[in-house]
Motif scaffolding. Structure first.
Motif, PDB file in Angstrom:
ATOM      1  N   MET A   1       0.839  -1.198   0.000  1.00  0.00           N
ATOM      2  CA  MET A   1       0.000   0.000   0.000  1.00  0.00           C
ATOM      3  C   MET A   1       0.884   1.262   0.000  1.00  0.00           C
ATOM      4  O   MET A   1       1.733   1.414   0.879  1.00  0.00           O
ATOM      5  CB  MET A   1      -0.882   0.002   1.249  1.00  0.00           C
ATOM      6  N   HIS A   2       0.698   2.131  -0.973  1.00  0.00           N
ATOM      7  CA  HIS A   2       1.506   3.354  -1.028  1.00  0.00           C
ATOM      8  C   HIS A   2       0.961   4.416  -0.085  1.00  0.00           C
ATOM      9  O   HIS A   2      -0.197   4.807  -0.166  1.00  0.00           O
ATOM     10  CB  HIS A   2       1.522   3.910  -2.457  1.00  0.00           C
ATOM     11  N   THR A   3       1.834   4.879   0.807  1.00  0.00           N
ATOM     12  CA  THR A   3       1.423   5.912   1.772  1.00  0.00           C
ATOM     13  C   THR A   3       2.160   7.209   1.468  1.00  0.00           C
ATOM     14  O   THR A   3       3.362   7.179   1.183  1.00  0.00           O
ATOM     15  CB  THR A   3       1.765   5.447   3.215  1.00  0.00           C
ATOM     16  N   LEU A   4       1.434   8.311   1.562  1.00  0.00           N
ATOM     17  CA  LEU A   4       2.061   9.626   1.407  1.00  0.00           C
ATOM     18  C   LEU A   4       2.072  10.296   2.779  1.00  0.00           C
ATOM     19  O   LEU A   4       1.029  10.433   3.418  1.00  0.00           O
ATOM     20  CB  LEU A   4       1.262  10.487   0.423  1.00  0.00           C
ATOM     21  N   ARG A   5       3.268  10.684   3.238  1.00  0.00           N
ATOM     22  CA  ARG A   5       3.386  11.357   4.540  1.00  0.00           C
ATOM     23  C   ARG A   5       3.846  12.789   4.325  1.00  0.00           C
ATOM     24  O   ARG A   5       4.928  13.014   3.759  1.00  0.00           O
ATOM     25  CB  ARG A   5       4.384  10.618   5.429  1.00  0.00           C
ATOM     26  N   LEU A   6       3.061  13.708   4.808  1.00  0.00           N
ATOM     27  CA  LEU A   6       3.369  15.131   4.624  1.00  0.00           C
ATOM     28  C   LEU A   6       4.254  15.644   5.761  1.00  0.00           C
ATOM     29  O   LEU A   6       3.983  15.382   6.938  1.00  0.00           O
ATOM     30  CB  LEU A   6       2.053  15.927   4.619  1.00  0.00           C
ATOM     31  N   LEU A   7       5.286  16.388   5.391  1.00  0.00           N
ATOM     32  CA  LEU A   7       6.118  17.077   6.393  1.00  0.00           C
ATOM     33  C   LEU A   7       6.079  18.566   6.091  1.00  0.00           C
ATOM     34  O   LEU A   7       6.501  18.987   4.999  1.00  0.00           O
ATOM     35  CB  LEU A   7       7.564  16.590   6.316  1.00  0.00           C
ATOM     36  N   LEU A   8       5.574  19.354   7.023  1.00  0.00           N
ATOM     37  CA  LEU A   8       5.539  20.800   6.829  1.00  0.00           C
ATOM     38  C   LEU A   8       6.914  21.386   7.182  1.00  0.00           C
ATOM     39  O   LEU A   8       7.732  20.723   7.823  1.00  0.00           O
ATOM     40  CB  LEU A   8       4.448  21.417   7.704  1.00  0.00           C
ATOM     41  N   GLY A   9       7.112  22.637   6.791  1.00  0.00           N
ATOM     42  CA  GLY A   9       8.425  23.265   6.963  1.00  0.00           C
ATOM     43  C   GLY A   9       8.870  23.414   8.405  1.00  0.00           C
ATOM     44  O   GLY A   9      10.068  23.561   8.673  1.00  0.00           O
ATOM     45  N   ASP A  10       7.937  23.388   9.346  1.00  0.00           N
ATOM     46  CA  ASP A  10       8.338  23.502  10.756  1.00  0.00           C
ATOM     47  C   ASP A  10       8.198  22.144  11.460  1.00  0.00           C
ATOM     48  O   ASP A  10       8.026  22.082  12.670  1.00  0.00           O
ATOM     49  CB  ASP A  10       7.504  24.573  11.482  1.00  0.00           C
ATOM     50  N   GLN A  11       8.299  21.084  10.674  1.00  0.00           N
ATOM     51  CA  GLN A  11       8.184  19.737  11.265  1.00  0.00           C
ATOM     52  C   GLN A  11       9.434  18.906  10.973  1.00  0.00           C
ATOM     53  O   GLN A  11       9.351  17.756  10.562  1.00  0.00           O
ATOM     54  CB  GLN A  11       6.921  19.052  10.730  1.00  0.00           C
ATOM     55  N   LEU A  12      10.584  19.511  11.213  1.00  0.00           N
ATOM     56  CA  LEU A  12      11.839  18.865  10.832  1.00  0.00           C
ATOM     57  C   LEU A  12      12.433  18.105  12.022  1.00  0.00           C
ATOM     58  O   LEU A  12      13.581  18.312  12.416  1.00  0.00           O
ATOM     59  CB  LEU A  12      12.820  19.911  10.287  1.00  0.00           C
ATOM     60  N   ASN A  13      11.635  17.220  12.582  1.00  0.00           N
ATOM     61  CA  ASN A  13      12.026  16.468  13.769  1.00  0.00           C
ATOM     62  C   ASN A  13      12.598  15.098  13.367  1.00  0.00           C
ATOM     63  O   ASN A  13      11.862  14.126  13.198  1.00  0.00           O
ATOM     64  CB  ASN A  13      10.795  16.299  14.683  1.00  0.00           C
ATOM     65  N   ALA A  14      13.920  15.062  13.252  1.00  0.00           N
ATOM     66  CA  ALA A  14      14.585  13.829  12.805  1.00  0.00           C
ATOM     67  C   ALA A  14      14.411  12.691  13.808  1.00  0.00           C
ATOM     68  O   ALA A  14      14.617  11.526  13.460  1.00  0.00           O
ATOM     69  CB  ALA A  14      16.068  14.103  12.586  1.00  0.00           C
ATOM     70  N   GLN A  15      14.045  13.025  15.042  1.00  0.00           N
ATOM     71  CA  GLN A  15      13.882  12.009  16.083  1.00  0.00           C
ATOM     72  C   GLN A  15      12.480  11.385  16.066  1.00  0.00           C
ATOM     73  O   GLN A  15      12.176  10.541  16.906  1.00  0.00           O
ATOM     74  CB  GLN A  15      14.085  12.631  17.482  1.00  0.00           C
TER      75      GLN A  15
ATOM     76  N   THR B   1      12.731   2.463   7.533  1.00  0.00           N
ATOM     77  CA  THR B   1      12.493   2.894   6.147  1.00  0.00           C
ATOM     78  C   THR B   1      11.496   1.921   5.509  1.00  0.00           C
ATOM     79  O   THR B   1      11.385   0.765   5.923  1.00  0.00           O
ATOM     80  CB  THR B   1      13.801   2.880   5.319  1.00  0.00           C
ATOM     81  N   ASN B   2      10.771   2.434   4.535  1.00  0.00           N
ATOM     82  CA  ASN B   2       9.760   1.606   3.885  1.00  0.00           C
ATOM     83  C   ASN B   2       9.591   2.118   2.448  1.00  0.00           C
ATOM     84  O   ASN B   2       9.273   3.302   2.243  1.00  0.00           O
ATOM     85  CB  ASN B   2       8.437   1.755   4.669  1.00  0.00           C
ATOM     86  N   ASP B   3       9.824   1.247   1.499  1.00  0.00           N
ATOM     87  CA  ASP B   3       9.779   1.666   0.093  1.00  0.00           C
ATOM     88  C   ASP B   3       8.390   2.114  -0.346  1.00  0.00           C
ATOM     89  O   ASP B   3       8.229   2.785  -1.365  1.00  0.00           O
ATOM     90  CB  ASP B   3      10.257   0.523  -0.810  1.00  0.00           C
ATOM     91  N   ASP B   4       7.380   1.713   0.414  1.00  0.00           N
ATOM     92  CA  ASP B   4       6.008   2.107   0.059  1.00  0.00           C
ATOM     93  C   ASP B   4       5.612   3.459   0.635  1.00  0.00           C
ATOM     94  O   ASP B   4       4.499   3.931   0.426  1.00  0.00           O
ATOM     95  CB  ASP B   4       5.016   1.044   0.555  1.00  0.00           C
ATOM     96  N   THR B   5       6.490   4.037   1.421  1.00  0.00           N
ATOM     97  CA  THR B   5       6.151   5.321   2.047  1.00  0.00           C
ATOM     98  C   THR B   5       6.921   6.455   1.392  1.00  0.00           C
ATOM     99  O   THR B   5       8.150   6.422   1.313  1.00  0.00           O
ATOM    100  CB  THR B   5       6.485   5.279   3.557  1.00  0.00           C
ATOM    101  N   TYR B   6       6.170   7.447   0.919  1.00  0.00           N
ATOM    102  CA  TYR B   6       6.794   8.647   0.354  1.00  0.00           C
ATOM    103  C   TYR B   6       6.624   9.781   1.361  1.00  0.00           C
ATOM    104  O   TYR B   6       5.519  10.014   1.853  1.00  0.00           O
ATOM    105  CB  TYR B   6       6.077   9.109  -0.918  1.00  0.00           C
TER     106      TYR B   6
ATOM    107  N   GLN C   1      19.247   8.378   4.618  1.00  0.00           N
ATOM    108  CA  GLN C   1      18.886   7.275   5.519  1.00  0.00           C
ATOM    109  C   GLN C   1      18.067   6.184   4.813  1.00  0.00           C
ATOM    110  O   GLN C   1      17.673   5.209   5.435  1.00  0.00           O
ATOM    111  CB  GLN C   1      18.069   7.810   6.698  1.00  0.00           C
ATOM    112  N   GLY C   2      17.738   6.432   3.550  1.00  0.00           N
ATOM    113  CA  GLY C   2      17.024   5.411   2.783  1.00  0.00           C
ATOM    114  C   GLY C   2      15.528   5.653   2.654  1.00  0.00           C
ATOM    115  O   GLY C   2      14.795   4.797   2.142  1.00  0.00           O
ATOM    116  N   HIS C   3      15.043   6.818   3.114  1.00  0.00           N
ATOM    117  CA  HIS C   3      13.616   7.124   2.965  1.00  0.00           C
ATOM    118  C   HIS C   3      13.358   7.667   1.555  1.00  0.00           C
ATOM    119  O   HIS C   3      14.240   8.262   0.938  1.00  0.00           O
ATOM    120  CB  HIS C   3      13.181   8.175   3.999  1.00  0.00           C
ATOM    121  N   ARG C   4      12.133   7.481   1.095  1.00  0.00           N
ATOM    122  CA  ARG C   4      11.766   8.029  -0.226  1.00  0.00           C
ATOM    123  C   ARG C   4      11.181   9.414  -0.025  1.00  0.00           C
ATOM    124  O   ARG C   4      10.222   9.583   0.731  1.00  0.00           O
ATOM    125  CB  ARG C   4      10.721   7.135  -0.903  1.00  0.00           C
TER     126      ARG C   4
END
Ligand code: FAD
Ligand code: SF4
Length: 510
Positions: free
Chosen positions: A1-15, A22-27, A64-67
């Motif tokens: 299942m392809h998942t799209l995850r949104l990251l806004l400009g003030d959500q740069l929390n690497a932790q 990592t998951n090849d189905d997650t963008y 890190q291998g994320h798409r």
């Protein structure tokens, strides 16, 4: 299942736990958009800082291998609108599930909420895992109470998170050391060196210019100073702890014509875009104090911890408790325009000239400059809080609505009628003269109340109290001012009000 995850400009929390695997189905999708560059006129350093940090974060995720799907502002397929871009991507990548992190801004929260109602695929919102508190924690804490008192929230936070505590009591037996943190800069002083790290972000500035993004302020693009990666933010925090923390408390409120950053941490931008977490910051500061190497006074540590675990979380709680109505509050009914020189600093008033020019040059002013210089003047001259908000939201590197509006409309302009603060923060020249050296290079005289050289703050201060008597005289923290005003003879009062009128007229004629 392809998942799209949104990251806004003030959500740069690497932790964030999203990145544990990592998951090849997650963008992951990140976008630079006109929607965000244009909702207010931002400082150029702010737009560049956000985009540079987003680009660095995207690169790190890829490493890190994320798409990652990254839409640059000038990308041909960028529709410049959050939900239009999302819809396009969902179609293009056959997305079957949409996920996002809860935005900190009401505007974006609404936009995403409404958008998700239109989706025919499953969706889910996750916590950003950044703050100590949830959105509603403050509302629950003050349930049934008439007023929100920061000090009781702060003590609750100290207890709950076991910060500077000895069992149920504060570690030194005293909760608050605010009174010890009010020194002014001595005649001779030398500040420790700041980090010399810089970036060359000229290409980003060129892109903004080519795209016609309207900004304010200056930028030295080849020597950009704000942290854009987690590593840099941690390094800045380390420098603060090693070189500045010892005197942070002493000079927290002090202002000087030769000082821009003083002993402040300059950590707000990194915190607000979530490169680092408030817990990391507090832990590092407390460790420095406990290690004892830097001989840090406890007052400095307590003062700093209060800003983060107290004020910062308190403001976030107020924001979620009171939005969207909060953005319209105008307790005093103020309606004047913000003087044009707020965008240039070209005024004969030395304190305002310094605070504004510094803000335009560095996208930074410290708390007291924001509160007791630019904010104080805007309140005394009865400027529409919406105009004041727009200026603060644009000009500062750390300005994101949840923490800007509560500080500006609430703490600084008292437009919320006392939700954030228990009284308006206004002062005559006296306070500015005491806490800075601004007055010694001013066209006006701090001690003069009327006449050509009278400092505008003096008459405007009394004019403010006189005009808002009905709303303020019953406030127990203000009653004294009215007793002083009432003791003045009629002639003095008239002269002060006429002087204030003259200054207000001058502003209207600008
Ligand atoms: C009118 C006005 C507008 C403001 N707008 C913003 C804003 O848009 N964004 C923002 O982050 N801060 C805002 N503040 C709060 C404060 O001025 C800045 O957080 C601070 O100046 C940032 O510089 P620093 O990192 O060197 O802070 P320091 O003085 O070193 O303080 C350490 C940290 O404590 C936190 N903090 C301190 N005071 C506050 C506060 N009142 N509310 C929330 N957090 C606080 C910040 O995260 C800050 O980084 C505003 C204050 C006023 C009076
Ligand atoms: S004299 Fe008045 S206007 Fe001039 S710097 Fe002092 S407080 Fe500001």
């Amino acid at each position: 299942m392809h998942t799209l995850r949104l990251l806004l400009g003030d959500q740069l929390n690497a932790q964030h736990s999203w990145f544990d695997q990592t998951n090849d189905d997650t963008y992951y999708v990140m976008m630079e958009m006109r929607q965000e560059t244009d909702y207010v006129r931002h400082h150029v350093q702010k737009v560049v800082g956000f985009f540079a940090a987003m680009r660095a974060f995207a690169k790190e995720l890829e490493k890190q291998g994320h798409r990652v799907i990254y839409l640059k502002l000038n990308a041909k397929n960028n529709l410049q609108d959050l939900t239009k871009n999302l819809s396009q991507l969902i179609k293009e990548h056959n997305i079957e599930r949409f996920e996002y992190l809860l935005p900190d801004e009401y505007r974006l929260d609404e936009q995403l909420n409404e958008y998700c109602q239109t989706l025919d695929i499953p969706w889910k919102a996750y916590d950003t895992e950044h703050f100590y508190t949830t959105r509603d924690e403050l509302t629950d804490f003050f349930k049934g109470k008439k007023t929100y008192l920061m000090e009781s929230f702060y003590r609750h936070m100290r207890k709950k998170h076991d910060v500077l505590m000895d069992g149920k009591e504060p570690v030194t037996g005293q909760w608050n050391y605010d009174k010890e943190n009010r020194k002014t800069f001595p005649k001779q002083f030398k500040l420790p060196d700041r980090s010399s790290r810089t970036h060359d972000l000229s290409s980003l500035v060129q892109m903004l210019e080519a795209e016609g993004v309207e900004t304010m302020g200056k930028i030295d693009a080849e020597n950009y100073r704000w942290p854009i990666t987690r590593r840099e933010a941690l390094a800045d925090l380390q420098i603060f702890c090693e070189r500045f923390l010892t005197q942070f408390g002493d000079y927290q409120d002090a202002m000087h014509t030769e000082v821009v950053f003083g002993y402040h941490s300059l950590i707000s931008f990194a915190l607000n875009i979530k490169l680092i977490s408030p817990k990391e910051v507090i832990d590092r500061v407390i460790d420095t104090w406990q290690e004892g190497k830097e001989a840090v006074p406890f007052a400095a540590v307590e003062g700093f911890v209060r800003q983060i675990i107290g004020w910062r979380e308190f403001m976030r709680g107020i924001y979620w408790a009171k939005m969207p109505d909060y953005a319209k509050l105008n307790y005093f009914g103020h309606s004047r325009k913000l003087p044009q020189w707020y965008w240039t600093g070209d005024t004969k008033m030395s304190c305002l000239r310094h605070a504004i020019k510094q803000s335009l040059d560095y996208a930074y002013a410290h708390h007291i400059q924001r509160l007791m210089i630019t904010g104080n003047f805007a309140l005394l001259t009865q400027v529409d809080p919406t105009a004041v908000d727009a200026w603060y939201l644009g000009i500062y590197i750390d300005a994101i609505e949840w923490v800007e509006i509560t500080n500006t409309r609430g703490m600084s302009q008292f437009a919320d009628g006392g939700i954030v603060g228990s009284k308006p923060y206004v002062s005559s020249a006296n306070y500015i003269h005491k806490m800075s050296n601004y007055c010694s290079s001013c066209h006006y005289k701090a001690t003069q109340k009327t006449g050509d050289k009278a400092c505008p703050f003096n008459s405007l201060y009394w004019n403010f109290y006189d005009q808002h008597r009905k709303k303020l005289e019953k406030n127990p923290r203000i009653g004294m001012m009215y007793r002083t005003w009432d003791r003045m003879d009629a002639k003095t009062k008239t002269a002060l009000l006429q002087q204030a009128d003259k200054y207000l007229q001058e502003i209207d004629e600008l």
